[in-house]
Scaffold this active site. Structure first.
Site, PDB file in Angstrom:
ATOM      1  N   GLU A  14      69.577  23.306  98.985  1.00  0.00           N
ATOM      2  CA  GLU A  14      69.217  22.014  98.390  1.00  0.00           C
ATOM      3  C   GLU A  14      70.394  21.041  98.423  1.00  0.00           C
ATOM      4  O   GLU A  14      70.209  19.867  98.783  1.00  0.00           O
ATOM      5  CB  GLU A  14      68.776  22.283  96.938  1.00  0.00           C
ATOM      6  CG  GLU A  14      68.260  21.058  96.192  1.00  0.00           C
ATOM      7  CD  GLU A  14      68.026  21.385  94.709  1.00  0.00           C
ATOM      8  OE1 GLU A  14      67.601  22.524  94.394  1.00  0.00           O
ATOM      9  OE2 GLU A  14      68.283  20.505  93.876  1.00  0.00           O
TER      10      GLU A  14
ATOM     11  N   ASP B 186      74.230  24.646  85.727  1.00  0.00           N
ATOM     12  CA  ASP B 186      73.127  24.205  86.585  1.00  0.00           C
ATOM     13  C   ASP B 186      72.118  23.460  85.708  1.00  0.00           C
ATOM     14  O   ASP B 186      71.774  23.913  84.616  1.00  0.00           O
ATOM     15  CB  ASP B 186      72.469  25.418  87.259  1.00  0.00           C
ATOM     16  CG  ASP B 186      71.555  25.004  88.399  1.00  0.00           C
ATOM     17  OD1 ASP B 186      71.833  25.401  89.543  1.00  0.00           O
ATOM     18  OD2 ASP B 186      70.554  24.293  88.140  1.00  0.00           O
ATOM     19  N   ILE B 187      71.678  22.313  86.195  1.00  0.00           N
ATOM     20  CA  ILE B 187      70.789  21.449  85.406  1.00  0.00           C
ATOM     21  C   ILE B 187      69.373  22.031  85.289  1.00  0.00           C
ATOM     22  O   ILE B 187      68.617  21.668  84.393  1.00  0.00           O
ATOM     23  CB  ILE B 187      70.756  20.014  86.002  1.00  0.00           C
ATOM     24  CG1 ILE B 187      70.386  18.983  84.956  1.00  0.00           C
ATOM     25  CG2 ILE B 187      69.852  19.926  87.204  1.00  0.00           C
ATOM     26  CD1 ILE B 187      71.382  18.849  83.845  1.00  0.00           C
TER      27      ILE B 187
ATOM     28  N   HIS C 103      76.407  30.371  92.766  1.00  0.00           N
ATOM     29  CA  HIS C 103      75.626  30.487  91.527  1.00  0.00           C
ATOM     30  C   HIS C 103      76.090  31.730  90.775  1.00  0.00           C
ATOM     31  O   HIS C 103      76.155  32.818  91.357  1.00  0.00           O
ATOM     32  CB  HIS C 103      74.139  30.699  91.829  1.00  0.00           C
ATOM     33  CG  HIS C 103      73.432  29.565  92.491  1.00  0.00           C
ATOM     34  ND1 HIS C 103      72.609  28.695  91.815  1.00  0.00           N
ATOM     35  CD2 HIS C 103      73.390  29.156  93.780  1.00  0.00           C
ATOM     36  CE1 HIS C 103      72.084  27.819  92.651  1.00  0.00           C
ATOM     37  NE2 HIS C 103      72.544  28.073  93.868  1.00  0.00           N
TER      38      HIS C 103
ATOM     39  N   HIS D 168      78.611  25.981  97.017  1.00  0.00           N
ATOM     40  CA  HIS D 168      78.612  26.381  95.613  1.00  0.00           C
ATOM     41  C   HIS D 168      78.201  27.841  95.477  1.00  0.00           C
ATOM     42  O   HIS D 168      77.430  28.364  96.263  1.00  0.00           O
ATOM     43  CB  HIS D 168      77.710  25.490  94.757  1.00  0.00           C
ATOM     44  CG  HIS D 168      76.326  25.318  95.288  1.00  0.00           C
ATOM     45  ND1 HIS D 168      76.026  24.444  96.302  1.00  0.00           N
ATOM     46  CD2 HIS D 168      75.151  25.914  94.951  1.00  0.00           C
ATOM     47  CE1 HIS D 168      74.729  24.497  96.556  1.00  0.00           C
ATOM     48  NE2 HIS D 168      74.171  25.390  95.758  1.00  0.00           N
TER      49      HIS D 168
HETATM   50  P1  5GP Z   1      70.916  25.336  96.288  1.00  0.00           P
HETATM   51  O1  5GP Z   1      71.559  24.229  97.107  1.00  0.00           O
HETATM   52  O2  5GP Z   1      71.870  26.469  96.014  1.00  0.00           O
HETATM   53  O3  5GP Z   1      69.620  25.816  96.920  1.00  0.00           O
HETATM   54  O4  5GP Z   1      70.486  24.743  94.876  1.00  0.00           O
HETATM   55  C1  5GP Z   1      71.236  23.737  94.259  1.00  0.00           C
HETATM   56  C2  5GP Z   1      71.340  23.983  92.765  1.00  0.00           C
HETATM   57  O5  5GP Z   1      71.980  22.848  92.205  1.00  0.00           O
HETATM   58  C3  5GP Z   1      69.993  24.140  92.054  1.00  0.00           C
HETATM   59  O6  5GP Z   1      70.030  25.315  91.254  1.00  0.00           O
HETATM   60  C4  5GP Z   1      69.879  22.863  91.204  1.00  0.00           C
HETATM   61  O7  5GP Z   1      69.233  23.079  89.962  1.00  0.00           O
HETATM   62  C5  5GP Z   1      71.318  22.434  91.031  1.00  0.00           C
HETATM   63  N1  5GP Z   1      71.480  20.998  90.928  1.00  0.00           N
HETATM   64  C6  5GP Z   1      70.969  20.066  91.781  1.00  0.00           C
HETATM   65  N2  5GP Z   1      71.332  18.832  91.400  1.00  0.00           N
HETATM   66  C7  5GP Z   1      72.084  18.974  90.287  1.00  0.00           C
HETATM   67  C8  5GP Z   1      72.752  18.048  89.427  1.00  0.00           C
HETATM   68  O8  5GP Z   1      72.730  16.819  89.616  1.00  0.00           O
HETATM   69  N3  5GP Z   1      73.435  18.569  88.372  1.00  0.00           N
HETATM   70  C9  5GP Z   1      73.498  19.917  88.136  1.00  0.00           C
HETATM   71  N4  5GP Z   1      74.198  20.308  87.072  1.00  0.00           N
HETATM   72  N5  5GP Z   1      72.885  20.815  88.923  1.00  0.00           N
HETATM   73  C10 5GP Z   1      72.188  20.354  89.991  1.00  0.00           C
END
Ligand code: 5GP
Length: 130
Positions: free
Chosen positions: A88, A29-30, A95, A93
Site C-alpha cells: 500500500e 499503524d492508523i 509491521h 516499513h
Molecule cells: P502495506 O504498505 O504494508 O501493505 O500497508 C501500509 C500500512 O500503513 C497499513 O497497515 C496502513 O494501515 C498503514 N497506514 C497507511 N497510511 C497511514 C497513515 O497515514 N498513518 C499511519 N499511522 N498508518 C498508515
C-alpha cells in the site's frame, strides 16, 4: 512527491509517535490489526525494504528489535510478530504486531481504537522504549 510516511517524519501529517533515532522512526499503524500494531520505518524514503543499503537495513532491524521489546512490555501478548508487506505505501516499513495467537496476524481484520487509546498507547510505548 514525498510518501505519506515521509510527511509523517517531517511532521506534515500527524501520527502517534512511539520512538525515533537519527535514521529511524516508529509510530502506531492508523488501522491496526491488533492494539500495539507499530510501523518501523527508515526516515530516508526507499520503496522496498530489501533495497535498503546494508547499513540502514541493519539499523532499521535493530531499531525494530528495540521497539518490539517495548511492545512486549506494554501490550499483553505471547510474542511480537513481524511482517513486511509494502503493497500500500511505497516507503519501506516493518509491521510489529503483538500476538496472542496466529490469528492476530490477519491483515483483513482490524481493531477499533479511540483517539484516547491511541494517545495513551503511544505514550506508554514511548516511555518503555530503551
Ligand atoms: P502495506 O504498505 O504494508 O501493505 O500497508 C501500509 C500500512 O500503513 C497499513 O497497515 C496502513 O494501515 C498503514 N497506514 C497507511 N497510511 C497511514 C497513515 O497515514 N498513518 C499511519 N499511522 N498508518 C498508515
Amino acid at each position: 512527491m514525498a510518501s505519506i510516511f515521509s510527511k509523517i517524519v517531517a511532521g506534515e501529517i500527524p501520527c502517534y509517535k512511539v520512538a525515533e533515532t537519527e535514521k529511524c522512526f516508529a509510530f502506531l499503524d492508523i488501522n491496526p490489526v491488533a492494539k500495539g500494531h507499530v510501523l518501523c520505518i527508515p526516515k530516508k524514503e526507499v520503496d522496498y525494504l530489501f533495497d535498503l543499503d546494508e547499513q540502514l537495513y541493519g539499523e532499521l532491524t535493530l531499531f525494530a528489535q528495540r521497539v518490539a521489546k517495548s511492545i512486549k512490555k506494554v501490550c499483553p501478548c505471547k510474542k511480537v510478530g513481524v511482517a513486511v508487506l509494502g503493497l500500500e505505501v511505497p516507503h519501506a516499513h516493518i509491521h510489529l504486531i503483538p500476538l496472542q495467537s496466529e490469528g492476530d496476524m490477519d491483515f483483513h481484520h482490524h481493531v477499533k481504537m479511540t483517539e484516547e487509546e491511541f494517545k495513551k498507547l503511544a505514550a506508554d510505548l514511548a516511555a518503555a522504549f530503551e
